[in-house]
Every structure is written in structure tokens, then in C-alpha cells.
Design a protein around this motif. Structure first.
Motif, PDB file in Angstrom:
ATOM      1  N   ILE A  29      -9.013  -4.933   3.771  1.00 34.83           N
ATOM      2  CA  ILE A  29      -8.976  -3.602   3.157  1.00 34.83           C
ATOM      3  C   ILE A  29      -9.545  -3.637   1.741  1.00 34.83           C
ATOM      4  O   ILE A  29     -10.403  -2.824   1.366  1.00 34.83           O
ATOM      5  CB  ILE A  29      -7.530  -3.063   3.145  1.00 34.83           C
ATOM      6  N   GLU A  30      -9.075  -4.589   0.926  1.00 35.27           N
ATOM      7  CA  GLU A  30      -9.504  -4.664  -0.477  1.00 35.27           C
ATOM      8  C   GLU A  30     -10.972  -5.039  -0.608  1.00 35.27           C
ATOM      9  O   GLU A  30     -11.638  -4.644  -1.571  1.00 35.27           O
ATOM     10  CB  GLU A  30      -8.638  -5.684  -1.226  1.00 35.27           C
ATOM     11  N   SER A  31     -11.499  -5.814   0.341  1.00 36.20           N
ATOM     12  CA  SER A  31     -12.902  -6.234   0.282  1.00 36.20           C
ATOM     13  C   SER A  31     -13.836  -5.187   0.884  1.00 36.20           C
ATOM     14  O   SER A  31     -15.054  -5.379   0.872  1.00 36.20           O
ATOM     15  CB  SER A  31     -13.085  -7.566   1.024  1.00 36.20           C
ATOM     16  N   GLY A  32     -13.274  -4.121   1.431  1.00 37.27           N
ATOM     17  CA  GLY A  32     -14.100  -3.080   2.028  1.00 37.27           C
ATOM     18  C   GLY A  32     -14.713  -3.472   3.361  1.00 37.27           C
ATOM     19  O   GLY A  32     -15.651  -2.822   3.838  1.00 37.27           O
ATOM     20  N   ILE A  33     -14.192  -4.503   3.972  1.00 39.97           N
ATOM     21  CA  ILE A  33     -14.726  -4.970   5.256  1.00 39.97           C
ATOM     22  C   ILE A  33     -14.272  -4.069   6.393  1.00 39.97           C
ATOM     23  O   ILE A  33     -15.000  -3.855   7.368  1.00 39.97           O
ATOM     24  CB  ILE A  33     -14.293  -6.430   5.512  1.00 39.97           C
ATOM     25  N   SER A  87     -18.407 -11.262   4.465  1.00 39.73           N
ATOM     26  CA  SER A  87     -18.510  -9.803   4.305  1.00 39.73           C
ATOM     27  C   SER A  87     -18.687  -9.084   5.632  1.00 39.73           C
ATOM     28  O   SER A  87     -18.828  -7.866   5.660  1.00 39.73           O
ATOM     29  CB  SER A  87     -19.694  -9.461   3.396  1.00 39.73           C
ATOM     30  N   THR A 100       0.811  -1.219   0.000  1.00 41.85           N
ATOM     31  CA  THR A 100       0.000   0.000   0.000  1.00 41.85           C
ATOM     32  C   THR A 100       0.846   1.272   0.000  1.00 41.85           C
ATOM     33  O   THR A 100       0.318   2.352  -0.222  1.00 41.85           O
ATOM     34  CB  THR A 100      -0.936   0.028   1.217  1.00 41.85           C
ATOM     35  N   TYR A 150      -4.762  -7.354   4.156  1.00 40.80           N
ATOM     36  CA  TYR A 150      -4.974  -6.894   2.786  1.00 40.80           C
ATOM     37  C   TYR A 150      -6.363  -7.293   2.288  1.00 40.80           C
ATOM     38  O   TYR A 150      -7.040  -6.522   1.606  1.00 40.80           O
ATOM     39  CB  TYR A 150      -3.885  -7.490   1.899  1.00 40.80           C
ATOM     40  N   SER A 155     -11.499  -0.518   7.505  1.00 37.32           N
ATOM     41  CA  SER A 155     -10.603   0.567   7.115  1.00 37.32           C
ATOM     42  C   SER A 155      -9.156   0.143   7.342  1.00 37.32           C
ATOM     43  O   SER A 155      -8.889  -0.876   7.997  1.00 37.32           O
ATOM     44  CB  SER A 155     -10.906   1.818   7.935  1.00 37.32           C
ATOM     45  N   ASP A 156      -8.212   0.924   6.827  1.00 32.09           N
ATOM     46  CA  ASP A 156      -6.802   0.608   7.015  1.00 32.09           C
ATOM     47  C   ASP A 156      -6.455   0.507   8.494  1.00 32.09           C
ATOM     48  O   ASP A 156      -5.736  -0.398   8.924  1.00 32.09           O
ATOM     49  CB  ASP A 156      -5.927   1.690   6.370  1.00 32.09           C
TER      50      ASP A 156
END
Length: 428
Positions: free
Chosen positions: A267-271, A326, A69, A264, A273-274
């Protein structure tokens, strides 16, 4: 007058080294094993061996996310994971050398050399800004250091414990879990305050301090073996040993996939925040702390083989549960459980190798040889998972890991059956 022969004091008085050696028990004399008392001090030393081997390796997931990232250097997920894969594989591979060295009495040399290389590699990492520099310092230098100290630190416990060996190994192995919690938190908290270079140096200072503890408390208790046996290849003709090592290869292919990719993935799945996704790795390793202790307590009651194959199969099932998930709460629960059940897999192999060694003088050799073969799985697992991720997505990657983990558990169950004569109630 009849002369009287006076014995030469130089021949009668042993040297300091000889006296020290004569005070040590034979490695095959199980009756002299203390199983407590001063032996627990050695557990403390091995705790910090795990803290700076598996604890450091379990931290790579935080580095993986940072490298992917941020703009430190350009590289694909698969290439980045090679750094962590090589690091952890060298830990296992060098057991092929350190195991026999330990068996013939070379204990402090690999321990001191490995400790130096871990700290050196960490400090060199703080100066890196290209992929190959990171690969050399973090992958090879730290990896070789962990490989040099791991087998001697773990094998030493088998000379201090017999009836309580599984429990002692479990407590010591919890150090890997604690390291996997503390190092990522330090990395995450300091990164935004003092930057990558000084964060890595701060972690290197902690490694230096904690690595001095084993050097101060470790004491060898038994005489080294008189035979220098680098390999014990006939072991692979024993079905129980061969099946156990095969199971280890398959399980190691899948072991690190969640450790490297769960942040990762969130984050990528929108589950998450960073900021929130970062805590998944400490949560996973928190589960690993408990997984390295409590299953080992039950291992004394029902047998280490029964525990390790069951936990490995469950670990595979948990990876399947990550498919199409999810919910953040669901990911947190699965991370905690995965850490718990894989903790047993990490902590119990030394106990199993002791039982798979017909002579105690072969423990280091057989343990190192077995771990060296398992390296194959550990080396290719995460990079292959990275390729699957790039081509087919997270669901295919979780499926890949789940299948191989379950297959590894079945192979270990087969090893247990060879050991116990296929008796389902054997405490093995």
C-alpha cells in the motif's frame, strides 16, 4: 482340614484407571507405534491445533494493517507489532512449562485451559478501543492460550508416528496455513459489513468450534514418564542441539516480518490498492500450506535437517528480492514462495527435536525448552523491524530480515553436520 487361602478380590482387580494405564505402551517402546490407522485421527486434532495457533498468529498481518490505517487507537508500527510479537512469543515460551507437563502426563489440563483462553481473548478483543486493551487481550491472553495447547498437541504425534512422523507433522502443520488463509478472509470480508467488534466475535465462534475437535479426538497412547524433569540443561552442551536452537532464534527474528508488513509495504509503495493488497497475506499463507506438506514428504527421504536449513536460507534470499521491487506480479510471486519455504521452517522443528532427544521421554522437555529460547528471536524481530522501517525504510528492513534468516539456516546446517558427522550425504 487344611485351610485354603482365598485371595482378596480387592487386591487382585485393578481399578478402571489402573487398567487403562496398564493398557498404554511405554513411551520408549518404538515397536508399538502404529504409524497409521487410528493415528491419522490424531493428525486431524493436531491440524486444528495449528489452525488456532500459527493460523491465528499468521492473521496478525491483517490486524497490523487495520490498526495502522484506521483510527481504533493511535500507535506506531513498532508498538503495534509488539502485540503480534508477544502473542507468537508466548506460544513458544510456554512450551518451557507445557513440555515437561506433557512428559509427566498432564495433557488435557493445558489443552482445555489454553482453548478457553484463546476464545476468551478473542471475545475481549471485540470490546477493545485502546492500545493497552488490545495488548492484554490479543497479545497476552490469546498468546498464552496458544502456548498452552501447542506443545501437547504437537508432541502427541511423536507417540503415534516414527517412520512417518515428518509427513504427519507436515499435514498437521498445514492447519496453520489454512487458518492463515481463512481468518484474514473472514476479517476482511466482514469488517466493512458488520464492523470490527462483530467481525472479531464471528472469528471467535469459529475458534470455539474448531478447538472442540482436538478435545474430542485426542487420546494419549503411552504411559507418562516417571521422572519430573522441568529442564534438561545439559542439552545445550550438545553441539547439535545448541546449534539448532541458535539457528531457530536467528530465523524467528526474521520469520514474521513479511507476514506483518507485506500488506502495508504494497500500500505505502503504491504497488497495490488497499483492496488488492489485502490478498497478499492469504497468498503468502497459501504458499505456507504447501510448504508445510511437500517438504515434509521429502524430509522422509533426505532428512528433516537437510530440508529445514535449505528452506530457511532460501527464505532469506527471497527477502532480499523484495528490495526495490515495484511490480505487483513480482510481489505476489515472492509472497507465494516465501510462504512455501517458511512453511517448512514452521513444520519441521518438532521432527528435528525428536531426533535431538536421546530418550523419547525427553521429547516434550527438549521441544519446550528449545522453543522457549527461540522466543527471544520471535519477540524482538518484528518490533525491531518496525523501528528500522520508521528510520530507514522498507529496503533496510528487508535486508535485516534476509541476513538473519540466512544466518539461521547456516546454524541449522551446522547442527545437521554435528548430527551426521559432517557427511554431506547423511539423511538427517
Amino acid at each position: 482340614m487344611k485351610s485354603v487361602d482365598i485371595p482378596d478380590s480387592r487386591e487382585q482387580s485393578p481399578t478402571k484407571n489402573e487398567a487403562s494405564e496398564s493398557n498404554k505402551a511405554s513411551i520408549d517402546n518404538t515397536e508399538s507405534i502404529p504409524n497409521g490407522g487410528r493415528a491419522w485421527v490424531q493428525v486431524l486434532g493436531t491440524f486444528f491445533i495449528f489452525f488456532n495457533t500459527w493460523g491465528v498468529l499468521n492473521t496478525f498481518g491483517a490486524y497490523q494493517t487495520y490498526y495502522e490505517t484506521q483510527e481504533l487507537f493511535p500507535a506506531s508500527s513498532s508498538n503495534i507489532s509488539w502485540v503480534g510479537s508477544i502473542q507468537s512469543s508466548l506460544l513458544l515460551l510456554l512450551g518451557l512449562v507445557t513440555g515437561p507437563l506433557y512428559d509427566v502426563g498432564y495433557f488435557y489440563l493445558p489443552l482445555c485451559t489454553g482453548s478457553f483462553m484463546i476464545v476468551l481473548g478473542q471475545m475481549m478483543l471485540s470490546l477493545c478501543d485502546t492500545y493497552y486493551q488490545v495488548l492484554l487481550s490479543q497479545g497476552f491472553c490469546i498468546g498464552m492460550g496458544t502456548g498452552l495447547i501447542f506443545i501437547p498437541g504437537v508432541a502427541l504425534l511423536s507417540t503415534y508416528f516414527s517412520t512417518k512422523l515428518a509427513l504427519a507433522n507436515g499435514i498437521a502443520a498445514a492447519g496453520g496455513g489454512f487458518g492463515g488463509i481463512i481468518y484474514p478472509i473472514i476479517f476482511h470480508r466482514l469488517l466493512t459489513q458488520i464492523g470490527f467488534a462483530w467481525t472479531v466475535r464471528a472469528m471467535g465462534l469459529l475458534m470455539f468450534v474448531t478447538l472442540t475437535i482436538p478435545l474430542l479426538v485426542f487420546r494419549t497412547r503411552v504411559k507418562p514418564s516417571s521422572k519430573r524433569q522441568i529442564l534438561d540443561l545439559p542439552a545445550f552442551k550438545e553441539p547439535a542441539y545448541a546449534a539448532f536452537v541458535l539457528g531457530g532464534v536467528l530465523a524467528f527474528i526474521s520469520l514474521n516480518i513479511p507476514f506483518f508488513y507485506i500488506q502495508y509495504f504494497a500500500i505505502e509503495s503504491g504497488i497495490a490498492s488497499d483492496e488488492l493488497a489485502f490478498y497478499l497475506l492469504p497468498i503468502l499463507t497459501t504458499g505456507s500450506v504447501f510448504g508445510r506438506v511437500f517438504p515434509n514428504i521429502f524430509a522422509n527421504l533426505v532428512g528433516p535437517f537437510n530440508i529445514i536449513y535449505s528452506c530457511t536460507i532460501v527464505s532469506g534470499a527471497l527477502m532480499f528480492a523484495l528490495i526495490n521491487i515495484s511490480s505487483l506480479a513480482g510481489v505476489i510471486i515472492l509472497a507465494l514462495l516465501y510462504g512455501f519455504f517458511t512453511g517448512a521452517f514452521v513444520s519441521l522443528p518438532p521432527t528435528c527435536f525428536v531426533r535431538l532427544s536421546p530418550q523419547r521421554s525427553l521429547i516434550g522437555t527438549r521441544m519446550g525448552m528449545g522453543y522457549a529460547v527461540m522466543t527471544v528471536g520471535n519477540l524482538i524481530g518484528s518490533p525491531v523491524a518496525g523501528v528500522i522501517l520508521q528510520k530507514n525504510g522498507f529496503n533496510s528492513m528487508w535486508t535485516f530480515g534476509g541476513v538473519l534468516s540466512i544466518a539461521g539456516g547456516i546454524a541449522m546446517m551446522t547442527s545437521r553436520n554435528f548430527q551426521g558427522g559432517w557427511n554431506p550425504f547423511s539423511r538427517l
